[in-house]
Each structure stands twice: as C-alpha cells, then as structure tokens.
Design a protein around this motif. Sequence first.
Motif, mmCIF file in Angstrom:
data_model
loop_
_atom_site.group_PDB
_atom_site.id
_atom_site.type_symbol
_atom_site.label_atom_id
_atom_site.label_comp_id
_atom_site.label_asym_id
_atom_site.label_seq_id
_atom_site.Cartn_x
_atom_site.Cartn_y
_atom_site.Cartn_z
ATOM 1 N N SER A 92 12.339 -0.355 7.996
ATOM 2 C CA SER A 92 10.648 -0.716 8.208
ATOM 3 C C SER A 92 10.086 -0.260 7.466
ATOM 4 N N SER A 93 10.758 1.187 6.293
ATOM 5 C CA SER A 93 9.384 1.626 5.396
ATOM 6 C C SER A 93 9.709 1.887 4.344
ATOM 7 N N LEU A 94 9.313 2.439 3.706
ATOM 8 C CA LEU A 94 9.778 2.871 2.299
ATOM 9 C C LEU A 94 9.247 4.622 2.316
ATOM 10 N N LYS A 95 9.104 4.960 3.834
ATOM 11 C CA LYS A 95 8.578 6.584 3.752
ATOM 12 C C LYS A 95 10.065 6.572 4.676
ATOM 13 N N ASP A 96 10.910 5.357 5.463
ATOM 14 C CA ASP A 96 12.228 5.181 6.354
ATOM 15 C C ASP A 96 13.230 5.167 5.790
ATOM 16 N N TYR A 127 19.324 11.916 -10.822
ATOM 17 C CA TYR A 127 19.225 10.549 -10.305
ATOM 18 C C TYR A 127 18.256 10.452 -8.951
ATOM 19 N N PRO A 128 17.629 9.030 -9.098
ATOM 20 C CA PRO A 128 15.952 8.479 -8.885
ATOM 21 C C PRO A 128 16.765 8.292 -7.527
ATOM 22 N N LEU A 129 15.472 8.849 -6.395
ATOM 23 C CA LEU A 129 15.486 8.814 -4.755
ATOM 24 C C LEU A 129 14.465 7.666 -4.611
ATOM 25 N N VAL A 130 13.459 7.064 -6.139
ATOM 26 C CA VAL A 130 12.760 5.558 -6.531
ATOM 27 C C VAL A 130 12.328 5.494 -7.640
ATOM 28 N N TRP A 131 12.565 4.571 -8.034
ATOM 29 C CA TRP A 131 12.158 4.880 -9.440
ATOM 30 C C TRP A 131 10.873 4.958 -10.013
ATOM 31 N N PRO A 132 11.083 5.772 -11.201
ATOM 32 C CA PRO A 132 9.347 5.963 -12.035
ATOM 33 C C PRO A 132 8.850 3.762 -12.153
ATOM 34 N N VAL A 133 7.771 4.053 -12.631
ATOM 35 C CA VAL A 133 7.079 2.439 -12.765
ATOM 36 C C VAL A 133 8.081 2.363 -13.996
ATOM 37 N N GLN A 157 1.195 -1.767 -0.004
ATOM 38 C CA GLN A 157 -0.301 0.458 0.095
ATOM 39 C C GLN A 157 0.910 1.519 -0.204
ATOM 40 N N GLU A 158 1.902 1.163 1.169
ATOM 41 C CA GLU A 158 2.553 1.918 0.720
ATOM 42 C C GLU A 158 3.669 2.359 -0.656
ATOM 43 N N LEU A 159 3.802 1.819 -1.005
ATOM 44 C CA LEU A 159 5.056 1.690 -2.743
ATOM 45 C C LEU A 159 3.314 2.231 -3.740
ATOM 46 N N LYS A 160 2.326 1.635 -3.349
ATOM 47 C CA LYS A 160 0.518 2.047 -4.488
ATOM 48 C C LYS A 160 0.373 3.344 -4.193
ATOM 49 N N SER A 161 0.489 3.697 -2.969
ATOM 50 C CA SER A 161 0.029 5.554 -2.240
ATOM 51 C C SER A 161 1.499 6.186 -2.920
ATOM 52 N N PHE A 162 2.962 6.286 -2.710
ATOM 53 C CA PHE A 162 3.909 6.947 -3.219
ATOM 54 C C PHE A 162 3.579 6.831 -4.686
ATOM 55 N N LEU A 163 3.588 5.865 -5.627
ATOM 56 C CA LEU A 163 3.141 5.485 -6.969
ATOM 57 C C LEU A 163 1.764 6.609 -7.308
ATOM 58 N N GLU A 209 6.012 -3.554 4.792
ATOM 59 C CA GLU A 209 6.726 -2.653 4.172
ATOM 60 C C GLU A 209 8.564 -2.315 3.943
ATOM 61 N N TYR A 210 9.051 -3.338 4.370
ATOM 62 C CA TYR A 210 10.366 -3.589 4.435
ATOM 63 C C TYR A 210 11.193 -3.270 3.903
ATOM 64 N N ILE A 211 12.315 -2.327 3.889
ATOM 65 C CA ILE A 211 12.893 -2.224 2.641
ATOM 66 C C ILE A 211 14.748 -3.093 2.728
#
Length: 144
Positions: free
Chosen positions: A128-132, A55-61, A37-43, A111-113
Amino acid sequence: MWKERIDSFPGKYTFAEPATKEEIGELEKSLNVKLSQELKSFLCESNGVFDEYDYPLVWPVQQIIRENTELRTFEYFKDLYMPFDSLLFIANAGNGDLFGQAVLNGAIQREYIYVWDHEDDSRTWVASSLKDFMKGWAGGTISI
C-alpha cells in the motif's frame, strides 16, 4: 525519518547522499510524471538505498530514469508487452521482475506498489506504500 525506519529492517543497508531538487526535477521532466510525496521525500533523504551486497532496495534517481526510459523506448518491447508509461519502476526483484507505482494522468496519485512480471506481463499490487514495500521486501513478507 527514512533512515531510522530502514535501519529497523533486518539486514544492513547503506544510504546514498540525498537527491537534489534538480535531480528530482530531471526525473519528473524526463519521464513526464509527478512523483508521489512519499517517493519524493525518500529521494530527498537518500538517493537510493543498498543492502549489504550493494543491491538496491530502491534505485537512485539516475537508475530510475535509465531503466524507465529503456523500457518505454525499446522497440522490441512494444510487440511483447503492454506499454510501460502507466508505471514508474523504482526497484527490481533480481529475477527480471520490477516494482513500481502506477502513473495516472501524468502523476503518481496513490502510494501503492505493484510488481510487473516479465514472463506474463502481469501487474500485481504488492504493497500500500513505499514504506510497506521496503519493509516487506527487506523482511521477506513480500515475495514473488
């Protein structure tokens, strides 16, 4: 929510247009994984986020699809590394190492990374999460 949170990180970040439901559906279908859910809400808010050097912090789809498909299908890797189907990579460290979430029974259930080390094929928990993860990677508290 995500933009305000990331704007509080050190540095300057650029946000892409939100990913469409169709793009997110294509990601899930092509990689056979149900996103967290966390990744989906970010995207849904930003289809990737980039630092001041682009430089990407998180890649696009599309990059998530491309990078994961390549890792899962490149023949040479099958003799070199454990299978990559158990991870969904979403970012890179710039040194060959990649960040991702664990895939269990076709879904990201936590949600772990984790970081995958390309030299020794280890997979280590880093957040522990995408946010963290984003806060720690942008702020330098996560280092590899």
